[in-house]
Scaffold this motif. Structure first.
Motif, PDB file in Angstrom:
ATOM      1  N   SER A 100      43.962  18.468  34.645  1.00  0.00           N
ATOM      2  CA  SER A 100      44.436  19.513  33.738  1.00  0.00           C
ATOM      3  C   SER A 100      43.356  20.564  33.528  1.00  0.00           C
ATOM      4  CB  SER A 100      44.822  18.895  32.389  1.00  0.00           C
ATOM      5  OG  SER A 100      45.206  19.897  31.468  1.00  0.00           O
ATOM      6  N   TRP A 104      43.746  24.633  34.544  1.00  0.00           N
ATOM      7  CA  TRP A 104      43.519  25.748  33.626  1.00  0.00           C
ATOM      8  C   TRP A 104      42.373  26.637  34.090  1.00  0.00           C
ATOM      9  CZ3 TRP A 104      45.636  26.881  28.532  1.00  0.00           C
ATOM     10  CH2 TRP A 104      46.798  26.151  28.271  1.00  0.00           C
ATOM     11  N   PHE A 109      40.567  29.985  32.372  1.00  0.00           N
ATOM     12  CA  PHE A 109      40.339  29.407  31.057  1.00  0.00           C
ATOM     13  C   PHE A 109      39.194  28.403  31.153  1.00  0.00           C
ATOM     14  CE2 PHE A 109      44.734  30.818  30.590  1.00  0.00           C
ATOM     15  CZ  PHE A 109      44.742  31.325  29.298  1.00  0.00           C
ATOM     16  N   GLY A 114      41.574  23.246  29.021  1.00  0.00           N
ATOM     17  CA  GLY A 114      42.559  22.516  29.809  1.00  0.00           C
ATOM     18  C   GLY A 114      42.619  21.049  29.439  1.00  0.00           C
ATOM     19  N   TRP A 259      50.834  20.987  36.301  1.00  0.00           N
ATOM     20  CA  TRP A 259      50.332  20.489  35.024  1.00  0.00           C
ATOM     21  C   TRP A 259      51.297  19.462  34.427  1.00  0.00           C
ATOM     22  CZ3 TRP A 259      51.767  20.128  29.951  1.00  0.00           C
ATOM     23  CH2 TRP A 259      50.751  19.813  29.046  1.00  0.00           C
TER      24      TRP A 259
END
Length: 338
Positions: A100, A104, A109, A114, A259
């Protein structure tokens, strides 16, 4: 019965299609060139394995995996493999959390944003106990499977790839460690639902359906990855190498599906862990999930591809004994009954 069978089928697929599988990293680690026969063997082995595990779980009406594990490997080895399952579920769920973070990161990010983006809903889904995960899978798994197949088939058509090519199949043995790799989470998750199955037919629908779907996706996915083998080393997530020539909207859509795949497998891993200790650690499932996730977060700093590269092949080899026990179970069990 049919509806329940599909519910368990989606639970199996949700357990399988996680960060490693959906990203393509796990498939490329085991398959790659000359692996058509290996994927066919995997589909057969996986179907048989799911059938045996679900059958034992149904017969014993189990609430967690320990009775199922004891039946498969015997009393003497149960303690060893119980420890392996706990370690496996813990480390692979860490891999999902790291996946994850990597997803992200692709959108610029922070890696830790994430991690938190999956950790918080991972705890909240257990507010509804096991039913929350089952309902979630039945809704989002068809979307995930459809979206992944759409991209892979579109890529194959645009590149004019031939799905059925006959040649050397020297990698056929990869089917065994790849199937074995995914045995422990199946035992852990399917062992927790035995008391919720009502008919034997649910076992057949779930096992055949999941084997067919995963075998088909694996074959098409691996065929696509072969075409971009030179680019895979440049990407943490190989699926993004396939998407690099597509519009940004497609990239965004598939990233969301990726995701979701990570989330469903993380939820299955946490489910296996907390149902194992539920009788000893009193409290609601969401609280047990919170404690488990908090313990996992610091370990995600090792990185996504690094964890998969070293842990997955190791687990695949260690689990070959369990796979052999499962495949031989119908024969040995019939002999005992006679």
């Amino acid at each position: 019965m049919i509806r329940a069978g599909f519910k368990w089928m989606f639970l199996i697929i949700g357990t399988m299609i996680g960060a490693g599988y959906a990203s393509g990293r796990e498939l490329w680690q085991f398959f790659g060139h000359e692996s058509g026969l290996a994927i066919l063997l995997f589909a057969i082995l996986f179907t048989v394995s799911c059938n045996v595990i679900l059958s034992i779980s149904f017969e014993q009406q189990s609430k967690h995996y320990l009775p199922v594990l004891r039946t498969i490997v015997g009393q003497k080895l149960t303690l060893l493999y119980d420890g392996m399952i706990i370690l496996y579920l813990f480390t692979t769920t860490v891999i999902m959390l790291a996946g994850s973070g990597a997803t992200w990161q692709a959108f610029h990010f922070s890696y830790w944003v994430g991690i938190l983006a999956i950790a918080i809903p991972l705890v909240l889904v257990f507010v509804w106990d096991i039913k929350g995960i089952l309902s979630m899978n039945s809704i989002i798994l068809p979307l995930l499977i459809g979206g992944l197949l759409y991209v892979l088939i579109l890529f194959s058509v645009q590149k004019e790839l031939s799905l059925f090519t006959f040649g050397e199949q020297r990698n056929w043995t990869a089917a065994f460690p790849f199937t074995a790799l995914n045995i422990l989470p199946l035992i852990a998750v399917l062992g927790a639902i035995g008391n919720q199955m009502k008919h034997k037919g649910e076992v057949w629908i779930a096992s055949i359906g999941s084997g067919f779907v995963l075998g088909s996706i694996s074959f098409i996915y691996n065929n696509s990855l072969i075409q971009i083998s030179d680019d895979i080393l440049l990407y943490e997530i190989p699926l993004f190498a396939i998407l690099k020539h597509y519009p940004y909207e497609m990239f965004l859509f598939i990233s969301m599906l990726l995701w979701i795949a990570i989330f469903t497998t993380a939820a299955s891993g946490v489910l296996g862990l907390i149902t194992r200790f539920r009788s000893r650690l009193k409290g609601p499932l969401w609280l047990l999930a919170l404690i488990t996730v908090v313990l996992m977060i610091p370990l995600t700093s090792f990185g996504f591809s690094t964890l998969i590269t070293y842990l997955y092949p190791l687990y695949g080899l260690l689990n070959l004994y369990v796979l052999s026990c499962i495949l031989l179970y119908p024969v040995t069990n019939r002999y005992k009954m006679d």
